[in-house]
Structure formats: C-alpha cells, structure tokens
Design a protein around this motif. Structure first.
Motif, PDB file in Angstrom:
ATOM      1  N   GLY A 188       0.792  -1.215   0.000  1.00 46.28           N
ATOM      2  CA  GLY A 188       0.000   0.000   0.000  1.00 46.28           C
ATOM      3  C   GLY A 188       0.830   1.272   0.000  1.00 46.28           C
ATOM      4  O   GLY A 188       0.359   2.327   0.450  1.00 46.28           O
ATOM      5  N   VAL A 189       2.070   1.222  -0.472  1.00 50.02           N
ATOM      6  CA  VAL A 189       2.938   2.396  -0.543  1.00 50.02           C
ATOM      7  C   VAL A 189       3.320   2.647  -2.001  1.00 50.02           C
ATOM      8  O   VAL A 189       3.177   1.775  -2.864  1.00 50.02           O
ATOM      9  N   ASP A 190       3.808   3.866  -2.252  1.00 51.26           N
ATOM     10  CA  ASP A 190       4.315   4.225  -3.577  1.00 51.26           C
ATOM     11  C   ASP A 190       5.834   4.093  -3.573  1.00 51.26           C
ATOM     12  O   ASP A 190       6.508   4.607  -2.662  1.00 51.26           O
ATOM     13  N   VAL A 191       6.374   3.427  -4.578  1.00 48.05           N
ATOM     14  CA  VAL A 191       7.813   3.196  -4.683  1.00 48.05           C
ATOM     15  C   VAL A 191       8.370   4.120  -5.761  1.00 48.05           C
ATOM     16  O   VAL A 191       7.910   4.101  -6.909  1.00 48.05           O
ATOM     17  N   ASP A 192       9.369   4.958  -5.366  1.00 43.91           N
ATOM     18  CA  ASP A 192      10.002   5.892  -6.292  1.00 43.91           C
ATOM     19  C   ASP A 192      11.457   5.478  -6.459  1.00 43.91           C
ATOM     20  O   ASP A 192      12.250   5.541  -5.508  1.00 43.91           O
ATOM     21  N   LEU A 193      11.826   5.033  -7.667  1.00 45.71           N
ATOM     22  CA  LEU A 193      13.189   4.579  -7.945  1.00 45.71           C
ATOM     23  C   LEU A 193      14.049   5.656  -8.603  1.00 45.71           C
ATOM     24  O   LEU A 193      15.252   5.453  -8.790  1.00 45.71           O
ATOM     25  N   ASP A 194      13.447   6.808  -8.946  1.00 43.18           N
ATOM     26  CA  ASP A 194      14.176   7.836  -9.687  1.00 43.18           C
ATOM     27  C   ASP A 194      14.566   9.023  -8.821  1.00 43.18           C
ATOM     28  O   ASP A 194      15.134   9.993  -9.330  1.00 43.18           O
ATOM     29  N   GLU A 195      14.239   8.989  -7.529  1.00 44.14           N
ATOM     30  CA  GLU A 195      14.515  10.144  -6.674  1.00 44.14           C
ATOM     31  C   GLU A 195      16.014  10.396  -6.537  1.00 44.14           C
ATOM     32  O   GLU A 195      16.496  11.506  -6.657  1.00 44.14           O
TER      33      GLU A 195
END
Length: 521
Positions: free
Chosen positions: A242-249
């Motif tokens: 239920g979380v958002d995964v950001d790989l580009d930060e």
C-alpha cells in the motif's frame, strides 16, 4: 349463509328418502321376477319330481322372508333419513337465527359508532371554532396593547431583551473583575511552581526518531530486479504494502511514500528482506510482506505494553494496547507519538497530584488523548472525532471521552481534569526541540490561510495563529452584519478545506466590532 345450510340439509334428507325408496322398489321387482320364473318350473317339477317341487317352495318362502327383511330395513332407513332431515333442518334454522342475531348486533354497533363519530365531529368543530375565537381575541388584545404602549410587539421584545442584556453584562463584568482580582493574587506564582515542578519530575528520555522512508541498494542493477519483467515485481510490492515506490529520486536508493507510518515501515523492512534474500518475484514478495506485517504488529503490541506499564495503566483491553502501540510509527511535526504521550501523561499526572484532581482520570485521558491519530490514515474525520469514537467503543468513562474531545479546545472544558491534560499537551508539544517543521512550508501554510481569508469581500485583515490551527478574521462592520458573519466563517472554512493540505483541523473565527469615537474640544 343460512340459505346455503338450509339447502344442504334438504338435499341430504332427499338423498336418504331416495335411498330407502330405491331398496324397496328393488326388492319388489325381484319378487315379481321370482314369481314369474317359479310358476312354470313348479308345475313341471310337480309332475316329474315332488321333491323338486318342495325345494322350489322352500326357495320361494326364503325369498319372501328376505323381501320382508328388506322392507323392514328400508322402512328403518326411511325413518332414519326423515329424522336426520328434521335434525339438519332444525340445526340450519338455529344457525340461521344466530346469524340474524349477529347481523342485528353488528348493525346496532355500527350505528352506535356512527353516532359517536358524529358527536366527536361536532365537538371537534366546536373546538376549532373556539380556538379561532381565542386567536382573534389574542390578536385584538395584542393590537390594543401595542396601541396603548405605542410600540409594536417586536419593538417591545427588543426593548426588554436589551435591558436584560445590559443588566446581565454589568453583573457578569463585575463578577469577572472580582474573580480576576482574587485569582491574580496567588494564581501566577502557584501555577509557575506546579508547572516547573511537573516538568522537572517527568524524567522522560527524549531521543529523536524519524520514520525512515529510504532504502539503500547494494548495487544500481537492483532497481531493475525490483521493477521486474514488465513491472510485475514493483506492482506486486505496491499492492501488497500500500505504498508508492520511487526509484528515480536519487541513485543507489529507493524512496517509499505513504501517509500511514505503519504501512511505510512494513514496506521498508520487507524491501530490505527481499534485497537480502535476492529472490524478488511476486509470490516471494507476498510471503515476505505477510511475515513482516506480523512481526511489526508484534513489535507495536510490545511497544503498547511498554507504554501502559510506564504510565501505570494496566487494565486496558489488548486491542486498545495494540492500538496505542501504533504510536511507534506515528509522528506529529517530527515528534514521536509514543514519547509525546509518555511525556504528556507524566506531566499531567504530577499536576493532578499537586492540585488534588482525579489522578486516574487524568492519567487515562492523557494516555488516550491522541489515540485518534492512529486512524487518521484509514478513516474520515479529525483525530479528535476518531479518538472519541474509539473511547466510546471501548466503554471509557465519560470524563475520559470529554478529555479527548476537549484537549484542543474544540469544546468548552467540562472538568479540571480536561484543563490539566490540555496544559500538559501544550507543554510537551511546545517545548524546544519537541517538534519541527520546515520554515518555508510553515510560512507558506500561514500565508495561504491568511490569503484565503483576505480574499473574501468585507474582510479588513486576518491573522493565522496557534501554528496555523486557527484563523482570526476581522471584518468591516459596515459591510458585514451579524447574520452574514456565520456564513462568511463557513465559506472561509470550506475554501480552506478544498484548497489546502494541513494536519488536524483549522478553526475560523470571525470578529465584528463597532466603535464610536468622539473628541471633546
């Protein structure tokens, strides 16, 4: 009904008579046939064999005897049928008589009811007429009073209310001044002593702890394995946690975003375990997330037990203890909720002991005051409303429910215990180092609140106070009247709700003041 019964009885009687007659006619025909058939054989038999003639005589005698018996039986059946017919006709007549009597009684009762209805209608009409007469007399008397006094009813009411209000204002102002004069003599000094003593004795170890939302990667190619073929792995991970995964930060790390601190922590630990395991695929993701969720729930329950042990409240249900344990991953402006709750409860307990308030109520109220914040990511409403609902669900005492509802002054204080918890909450939240917020974000939020209020017509100026939890709006009295003030406050609150993101709730207070200035020369 009576006619049907009579017809049935008649039919039954006729059937009985017809049956008896049938038997009688049958035996008569039988006898005639025997006479015809027996005459010729008798002559022949007499000439040929005398014994045979005797046998025929015996048979004829037997037939005559049977015929007599049949006649007797038929007579009995006919008599019985006649008796049954008479009995049935009698019962039918009796039933018909009872039916007629019932119909007569029903007609009599219906007539009585109709007479009663007519009587009631007459009385009702008289009552309506009298009521109309009374209203007319009342209006006439009121008109006479208005002519005699030279005032209308509304003017007289306003005159009386203004006089009463002025007298009450004078009395209230006098009592307030007397009370303030008496309280100021000792309140300031005693209050400082109690608060300083409480803060010195709370002895809470404060260690800043912030939720980690970034996971370091051992190698850059690990991002591709986290994404998976056609994004299956990352989709399965986001769905399970239920979380958002950001790989580009940023390179070399993954950023996890979610308003719920518990879900974010489950995702962080699960991702670290997946990276350590190396087998990143949907089935393994679901398995590790499920195990991690159980581990985090156990950890939160342990933290909840530790919290209630430290404050000395040991009778809470296990479900409520587990709910309190969710404070471990809940922060308010950077302040960890477990540490804030522990700190506030100790301060409130000391203050209650010093002034002789109900220590147990204060302790339980301080422990539960922010329980609604554990549900703000899952349910609609402010943490105060959610906290009140939780307390009622667990059958908390009414004083404790009121403490939760009043600890941000959303309602007037109902007890000294509520005031103590409010003071302790203010001390714990406002002390240096307890909370933090980016200065730029804070300034933007304050300016946004004031700009929204100033955008409305008739607003002279506005001030955002209480760290942005309240907006004081001063209006131009010649443009905004008392009736419009309520609508203006609601319109400002609605616009703030629709256009801004803020923690908790924002209170809008509209102030209108008339001033008359004269200069003597």
């Amino acid at each position: 009904m009576s006619e049907i019964v009579t017809i049935v009885a008649a039919v039954a009687a006729l059937a009985a008579v017809a049956g008896s007659g049938y038997f009688y006619l049958y035996f008569q025909k039988l006898t005639k046939k025997l006479d015809k058939l027996g005459a010729a054989p008798k002559v022949v038999a007499a000439t040929v064999n005398p014994a045979a003639a005797k046998t025929l005589d015996d048979a004829k005698a037997e037939s005559a005897r049977m015929l007599d018996l049949a006649k007797v039986e038929a007579a009995k059946l006919r008599t019985q049928a006649e008796e049954d017919g008479r009995r049935i006709r009698g019962e039918a007549r009796a039933h018909e008589q009872r039916t007629r009597e019932r119909e007569i009684n029903i007609d009599r009762k219906l007539g009585s009811i109709e007479e009663r209805e007519k009587s009631l209608q007459v009385k009702f009409d008289e009552l309506v007429t009298k009521t109309e007469d009374v209203e007319k007399i009342k209006v006439e008397q009121m008109a006479k009073l208005e002519r005699a006094a030279g005032l209308s009813r509304d003017e007289a009411r306003k005159l009386l209310m203004d006089g009463l209000e002025n007298r009450l204002k004078e009395d209230i102002a006098k009592k307030i001044k007397d009370a303030e004069a008496t309280a100021k003599e000792t309140a300031d000094e005693k209050g400082r002593e109690i608060l300083v003593g409480a803060m010195q004795r709370m002895a809470t170890d404060y260690v800043p702890e912030y939720t980690v939302s970034r996971v370091k990667l051992p190698a850059e190619d690990m991002k591709a394995r986290i994404i998976g073929r056609e994004g299956r792995n990352i989709q399965a991970f986001e769905k399970a946690t239920g979380v958002d995964v950001d790989l580009d930060e940023s390179p070399g790390e993954v950023q996890l975003s979610c308003f719920d601190g518990v879900r974010r922590e489950i995702a962080r630990v699960s991702l670290e375990r997946l990276i350590a395991d190396g087998r990143i695929q949907p089935a393994k993701i679901e398995e590790i997330v499920a195990h991690t969720q159980k581990d985090i729930e156990k950890l939160m329950f342990t933290e909840g037990e530790r919290l209630v042990r430290e404050v000395g409240v040991l009778t809470l249900p296990q479900d409520l203890v587990a709910q309190l344990g969710r404070f471990k991953y809940r922060f308010s402006y950077g302040q960890n909720m477990i540490l804030h709750t522990l700190e506030e409860t100790k301060i409130a307990t000391v203050i209650a002991q010093e002034i002789g308030a109900d220590v147990q109520t204060v302790k339980l109220g301080a422990l539960m005051h922010d329980i609604g914040k554990t549900m703000t990511a899952e349910a609609e409403g402010t943490h105060i409303q959610l906290g009140v609902d939780i307390a009622k669900r667990f059958n908390m005492p009414e004083k404790v429910v009121n403490i939760i509802a009043e600890h941000h002054e959303d309602k007037p204080f109902s007890s000294i215990e509520s005031i103590i918890v409010w003071i302790a909450d203010a001390i714990s939240g406002s002390r240096p180092g307890a909370r933090h917020e980016h200065v730029e974000d804070y300034i933007k939020r304050i300016q946004g609140l004031e700009n929204i209020a100033n955008s409305f017509k008739g607003v002279e100026k506005s001030f955002a106070i209480s760290a942005g939890r309240e907006v004081r709006v001063i209006v131009i009295p010649t443009e905004i009247d008392d009736a419009t003030m309520t609508k203006l406050a609601n319109d400002i609150a609605t616009k703030i709700h629709d256009s801004m993101v803020y923690p908790g709730q924002v209170k809008v207070t509209v102030i209108r003041e008339n001033r008359a200035v004269a200069i003597a020369k």
